[in-house]
Design an enzyme around this catalytic site. Structure first.
Site, PDB file in Angstrom:
ATOM      1  N   ASP A   2     -12.748  -0.989   4.432  1.00  0.00           N
ATOM      2  CA  ASP A   2     -12.871  -0.933   5.894  1.00  0.00           C
ATOM      3  C   ASP A   2     -12.878   0.484   6.428  1.00  0.00           C
ATOM      4  OD1 ASP A   2     -12.652  -3.720   6.921  1.00  0.00           O
ATOM      5  OD2 ASP A   2     -10.844  -3.625   5.682  1.00  0.00           O
ATOM      6  N   ASN A   4     -15.771   2.259   7.404  1.00  0.00           N
ATOM      7  CA  ASN A   4     -17.001   3.050   7.246  1.00  0.00           C
ATOM      8  C   ASN A   4     -17.650   3.338   8.594  1.00  0.00           C
ATOM      9  OD1 ASN A   4     -16.664   2.790   4.510  1.00  0.00           O
ATOM     10  ND2 ASN A   4     -18.121   1.107   4.290  1.00  0.00           N
ATOM     11  N   ARG A   6     -16.256   3.334  11.614  1.00  0.00           N
ATOM     12  CA  ARG A   6     -15.437   4.265  12.415  1.00  0.00           C
ATOM     13  C   ARG A   6     -15.542   5.692  11.885  1.00  0.00           C
ATOM     14  NH1 ARG A   6     -10.291   0.407  12.298  1.00  0.00           N
ATOM     15  NH2 ARG A   6     -11.731  -0.815  11.024  1.00  0.00           N
ATOM     16  N   ARG A  15     -23.684   4.129  11.999  1.00  0.00           N
ATOM     17  CA  ARG A  15     -22.743   3.439  11.115  1.00  0.00           C
ATOM     18  C   ARG A  15     -23.165   3.474   9.642  1.00  0.00           C
ATOM     19  NH1 ARG A  15     -19.129  -0.132  12.950  1.00  0.00           N
ATOM     20  NH2 ARG A  15     -19.565  -1.544  11.240  1.00  0.00           N
ATOM     21  N   THR A  48     -19.548 -13.244   3.211  1.00  0.00           N
ATOM     22  CA  THR A  48     -20.513 -14.231   3.731  1.00  0.00           C
ATOM     23  C   THR A  48     -20.594 -14.111   5.261  1.00  0.00           C
ATOM     24  OG1 THR A  48     -18.671 -15.802   3.532  1.00  0.00           O
ATOM     25  CG2 THR A  48     -20.359 -15.931   1.855  1.00  0.00           C
ATOM     26  N   GLU A  49     -19.531 -13.610   5.883  1.00  0.00           N
ATOM     27  CA  GLU A  49     -19.527 -13.443   7.349  1.00  0.00           C
ATOM     28  C   GLU A  49     -20.321 -12.209   7.782  1.00  0.00           C
ATOM     29  OE1 GLU A  49     -16.605 -14.020   5.544  1.00  0.00           O
ATOM     30  OE2 GLU A  49     -16.722 -16.160   6.064  1.00  0.00           O
ATOM     31  N   ASN A  50     -20.522 -11.254   6.866  1.00  0.00           N
ATOM     32  CA  ASN A  50     -21.220 -10.008   7.242  1.00  0.00           C
ATOM     33  C   ASN A  50     -22.690 -10.234   7.621  1.00  0.00           C
ATOM     34  OD1 ASN A  50     -19.394  -7.854   4.915  1.00  0.00           O
ATOM     35  ND2 ASN A  50     -19.049  -8.192   7.097  1.00  0.00           N
ATOM     36  N   LEU A 173      -6.431 -10.986   5.974  1.00  0.00           N
ATOM     37  CA  LEU A 173      -6.906 -11.307   4.615  1.00  0.00           C
ATOM     38  C   LEU A 173      -8.426 -11.340   4.562  1.00  0.00           C
ATOM     39  CD1 LEU A 173      -4.470 -14.181   3.597  1.00  0.00           C
ATOM     40  CD2 LEU A 173      -4.483 -11.837   2.763  1.00  0.00           C
ATOM     41  N   GLU A 185       0.748  -8.280  -3.967  1.00  0.00           N
ATOM     42  CA  GLU A 185       1.401  -7.394  -3.007  1.00  0.00           C
ATOM     43  C   GLU A 185       0.304  -6.814  -2.115  1.00  0.00           C
ATOM     44  OE1 GLU A 185       4.693  -6.707  -2.599  1.00  0.00           O
ATOM     45  OE2 GLU A 185       5.165  -8.155  -4.170  1.00  0.00           O
TER      46      GLU A 185
END
Ligand code: FPP
Length: 222
Positions: A2, A4, A6, A15, A48-50, A173, A185
């Site tokens: 996560d 990239n 920003r 982006r 899959t959501e991307n 998650l 962890e």
């Protein structure tokens, strides 16, 4: 991976520049993980959501993935990296499907570290797929155990993850290895993925080393 977007925006760049910097970082982190004795690293490259992101970004990511595979696979093979894929290949461009199958075949004899690339991956979809396979095989209900489900996931044969690192301060998650991470962890850092380097990895591993893993039982001192 996560942050990239920003990372790029903070530099006044589109982006995709951030995704490019992020893709370049994978190579370094794989080497660092191998140096630290880590045997399996999974990176979440595309969920899959991307697909729901703007068309330009999805197309740019697909081009970048293809370029990265073309450029990195021969180098990773030389460095003893075994590639693994988790996700549904069928929705990816056919050229990329072929490149990924070739990369898995080329590197299957390597054992320095496994780089599992979660690409077109979703944790719930993975579990649904596993259950469908089990049903198709006609497995009796009593035989459907946790081990049987694990053996039908994309990660069959790999150990469950010990540590999940989330960059850019995210605390979700996001459908990542949701079955496999039951006892993992969790470590979250505000550092953006393109800036996540060896020293940040070391911090995450040090934090992990101080955790007491209980797997639902009492601490060892009680
Ligand atoms: C999340 O950052 C990152 C992604 C959705 C894509 C990650 C993909 C790569 C680094 C491309 C190459 C990968 C491989 C394995 C070849 P974000 O876009 O959500 O950033 P933001 O949270 O700052 O908006």
């Amino acid at each position: 991976m996560d942050g990239n977007g920003r990372w790029a925006r903070a530099r006044g760049l589109p982006r995709l520049f951030g995704h490019r910097a992020g893709a370049e970082n994978i190579h370094r982190i794989v080497e660092d993980c191998a140096d630290f004795g880590i045997k399996v690293l999974t990176v979440y490259a595309f969920s899959t959501e991307n697909w729901g992101r703007p068309r330009d970004e999805v197309d740019g990511l697909m081009r970048l993935l293809q370029e990265t595979v073309d450029k990195e696979v021969p180098q990773m093979n030389e460095k003893g990296v075994r590639l693994w894929h988790s996700g549904d290949l069928s929705r990816l461009p056919t050229g990329m499907q072929q490149a990924i199958s070739d990369a898995l075949e080329l590197t299957k004899g390597n054992d320095r570290i496994i780089l599992n690339v979660a690409l077109n991956y979703g944790g719930r979809a993975e579990i649904v797929r596993a259950i469908r396979e089990i049903i198709r095989e006609g497995m009796p209900a009593e035989d459907v155990t946790e081990e049987a489900i694990s053996a039908h996931l994309y990660t069959a044969g790999l150990p469950d993850p010990d540590l999940i690192i989330r960059t850019a301060g995210e605390m979700r998650l996001s459908n990542f290895l949701i079955w496999q991470a039951a006892y993992a962890e969790y470590y979250s850092t505000p550092v953006l993925w393109p800036d996540f380097d060896r020293s940040e990895l070391k911090k995450a591993l040090d934090a992990y080393a101080h955790r007491e893993r209980k797997f639902g039982r009492l601490p060892s001192s009680d």
